[in-house]
Design an enzyme around this catalytic site. Structure first.
Site, short mmCIF file in Angstrom:
data_model
loop_
_atom_site.label_atom_id
_atom_site.label_comp_id
_atom_site.label_asym_id
_atom_site.label_seq_id
_atom_site.Cartn_x
_atom_site.Cartn_y
_atom_site.Cartn_z
N LYS A 45 0.83 -1.22 0.00
CA LYS A 45 0.00 0.00 0.00
C LYS A 45 0.85 1.26 0.00
O LYS A 45 0.51 2.26 -0.63
CB LYS A 45 -0.95 0.02 1.21
CG LYS A 45 -2.15 -0.89 1.06
CD LYS A 45 -3.17 -0.61 2.16
CE LYS A 45 -4.36 -1.55 2.09
NZ LYS A 45 -5.28 -1.38 3.22
N LYS B 51 -5.40 -10.52 -6.72
CA LYS B 51 -6.52 -10.81 -5.83
C LYS B 51 -7.69 -9.89 -6.18
O LYS B 51 -7.48 -8.70 -6.42
CB LYS B 51 -6.08 -10.56 -4.38
CG LYS B 51 -7.07 -10.99 -3.34
CD LYS B 51 -6.79 -10.35 -1.98
CE LYS B 51 -7.23 -8.91 -1.93
NZ LYS B 51 -7.33 -8.30 -0.62
N LYS C 9 -11.69 -4.60 -3.76
CA LYS C 9 -12.60 -3.45 -3.88
C LYS C 9 -11.90 -2.28 -4.52
O LYS C 9 -12.49 -1.55 -5.31
CB LYS C 9 -13.06 -3.03 -2.46
CG LYS C 9 -13.95 -3.99 -1.78
CD LYS C 9 -14.37 -3.48 -0.41
CE LYS C 9 -13.27 -3.56 0.61
NZ LYS C 9 -13.69 -3.34 1.98
P1 AMP Z 1 -11.21 -5.96 2.61
O1 AMP Z 1 -11.92 -5.89 1.30
O2 AMP Z 1 -9.73 -5.88 2.45
O3 AMP Z 1 -11.78 -5.03 3.65
O4 AMP Z 1 -11.44 -7.45 3.15
C1 AMP Z 1 -12.50 -7.85 3.99
C2 AMP Z 1 -12.48 -9.36 4.17
O5 AMP Z 1 -12.71 -10.02 2.91
C3 AMP Z 1 -11.15 -9.91 4.68
O6 AMP Z 1 -11.41 -11.00 5.54
C4 AMP Z 1 -10.45 -10.37 3.44
O7 AMP Z 1 -9.50 -11.38 3.67
C5 AMP Z 1 -11.63 -10.90 2.62
N1 AMP Z 1 -11.33 -10.80 1.18
C6 AMP Z 1 -11.14 -9.66 0.47
N2 AMP Z 1 -10.90 -9.92 -0.82
C7 AMP Z 1 -10.90 -11.28 -0.94
C8 AMP Z 1 -10.69 -12.18 -2.05
N3 AMP Z 1 -10.42 -11.73 -3.26
N4 AMP Z 1 -10.80 -13.51 -1.81
C9 AMP Z 1 -11.08 -13.98 -0.57
N5 AMP Z 1 -11.28 -13.18 0.51
C10 AMP Z 1 -11.20 -11.85 0.34
#
Ligand code: AMP
Ligand code: TRP
Length: 335
Positions: free
Chosen positions: A119, A200, A203
């Site tokens: 980041k 990956k 968002k």
């Molecule tokens: P975030 O979008 O970074 O706030 O992630 C929120 C939750 O979703 C966390 O537990 C991440 O590990 C999970 N997560 C986010 N993107 C993925 C993805 N592409 N595949 C699996 N889990 C995800």
């Protein structure tokens, strides 16, 4: 919220930035729902973490996103009768505990975090909050005497460091914090982008690249377009032996959403063109996403409902947060 001896306490959270994706659902939210049956579950909208990149969204957008994420928790099946749902910034104890933990966390631990490294490369100027992000996350988890943290694979390092920070505090000041463990799904822990199966699904990428992710609130036409344009490979037919990362990603999404074993899924698609696989993935995604969208509309249209859920959520966990905060302060000779 009484905890029987058989139950474990489960805590997790999502940042209210961007649009929640299919990756968030598969890696995190769908696992949370299943924990509700046997465990004591607490789910947080981690809004304070969004300030680590201060200008990523405007204050108005942040306010709206917090509400949206609570609505999506409910729509995905988090039941406020079974789980606590609350907003991080409504509980002042998170930042208070984060300070105590900051002081026992060696700087080198933070500098080595993969998420910080990736980041910080993308930012022109970095706030110190971005470096200390994992300490605030540790405070979220340790404040509720958490046993299990269900997350996608990318969060494993953050949960491990929360455990290290807890151990260091316990070593310096005496047994204070329970040590948490990450729970990572066996399948679907890392859903990849439809446009680029080496990245990956995220968002933040979805905000700048169409075709990257399915957003849980995207309309059917957009979802179809994203999935039907997914990157596969130049071969014409499905075969597991030489399946490319893009094909494996589609297969995994199909398997987890339809609860199909690998062998059965492979038999279904073997020798058939990729169009067949994509169409079935699209249908499986709509089967899950359409009812989520319907429920989301209902919850978000009901005046005061979301606000009441998070208010009651914060009230119900205040005694626990106060107890843990008090014991942490007392351990250091304060409080
Ligand atoms: P975030 O979008 O970074 O706030 O992630 C929120 C939750 O979703 C966390 O537990 C991440 O590990 C999970 N997560 C986010 N993107 C993925 C993805 N592409 N595949 C699996 N889990 C995800
Ligand atoms: N860092 C997590 C993410 O980006 C969000 C988060 C903050 C979290 N605090 C947490 C996840 C506590 C689990 C537990 O996905």
């Amino acid at each position: 919220m009484t905890k029987t001896s058989k139950q474990l306490r489960v805590f997790s959270g999502v940042q209210p930035t961007g649009n929640l994706t299919l990756g968030n659902y598969i890696g995190a939210l769908s696992q949370w729902v299943t924990h509700q049956a046997d465990n004591e579950t607490i789910f947080c909208v981690v809004d304070l973490h969004t300030l680590t990149i201060p200008d990523s969204i405007s204050p108005q957008e942040r306010r709206q996103k917090i509400r949206e994420v609570v609505g999506l928790y409910l729509a995905c099946g988090i039941d406020p009768k079974k789980s606590v749902i609350f907003v991080q910034s409504h509980m002042k104890q998170h930042t208070e505990l984060a300070w105590l933990l900051t002081c026992v966390t060696p700087l080198g631990w933070m500098e080595r975090m993969t998420q910080f490294k990736s980041k910080s490369h993308k930012q022109e100027s970095i706030g110190s909050g971005l470096l200390m992000y994992p300490v605030l996350q540790a405070a979220d988890i340790l404040l509720y005497e958490t046993d299990l943290v269900p997350v996608g694979e990318d969060q494993k390092q953050h949960i491990e460091i929360a455990c290290d920070i807890a151990q260091r505090f316990n070593h310096l000041f005496g047994e204070t914090f329970r040590l948490p463990k990450a729970v990572i799904p066996k399948s679907g822990a890392r859903i990849m982008g439809f446009d680029d199966p080496t990245a990956k699904m995220s968002k933040s990428i979805a905000q700048v690249k169409s075709g990257h992710a399915v957003g849980l609130l995207d309309d059917e036409k957009a979802i179809k377009k994203t999935i039907m344009s997914a990157v596969t490979d130049s071969k014409q037919e499905f075969s597991l032996e030489d399946a490319s990362p893009g094909v494996l990603n589609l297969l995994t999404i199909y398997e987890v959403l339809t609860k199909t074993a690998r062998e059965d899924a492979v038999n279904r698609f073997n020798g058939k063109g990729y169009g067949h696989l994509k169409k079935d993935v699209f249908e499986a995604v709509m089967e899950v996403v359409a009812p989520i969208q319907q429920r989301y509309l209902q919850y978000s249209a009901e005046p005061g409902f979301i606000e009441d859920v998070v208010k009651e959520g914060a009230e119900s966990i205040t005694p626990l947060a106060d107890k843990v905060m008090r014991s942490a302060l007392q351990a250091t000779g304060m409080g």
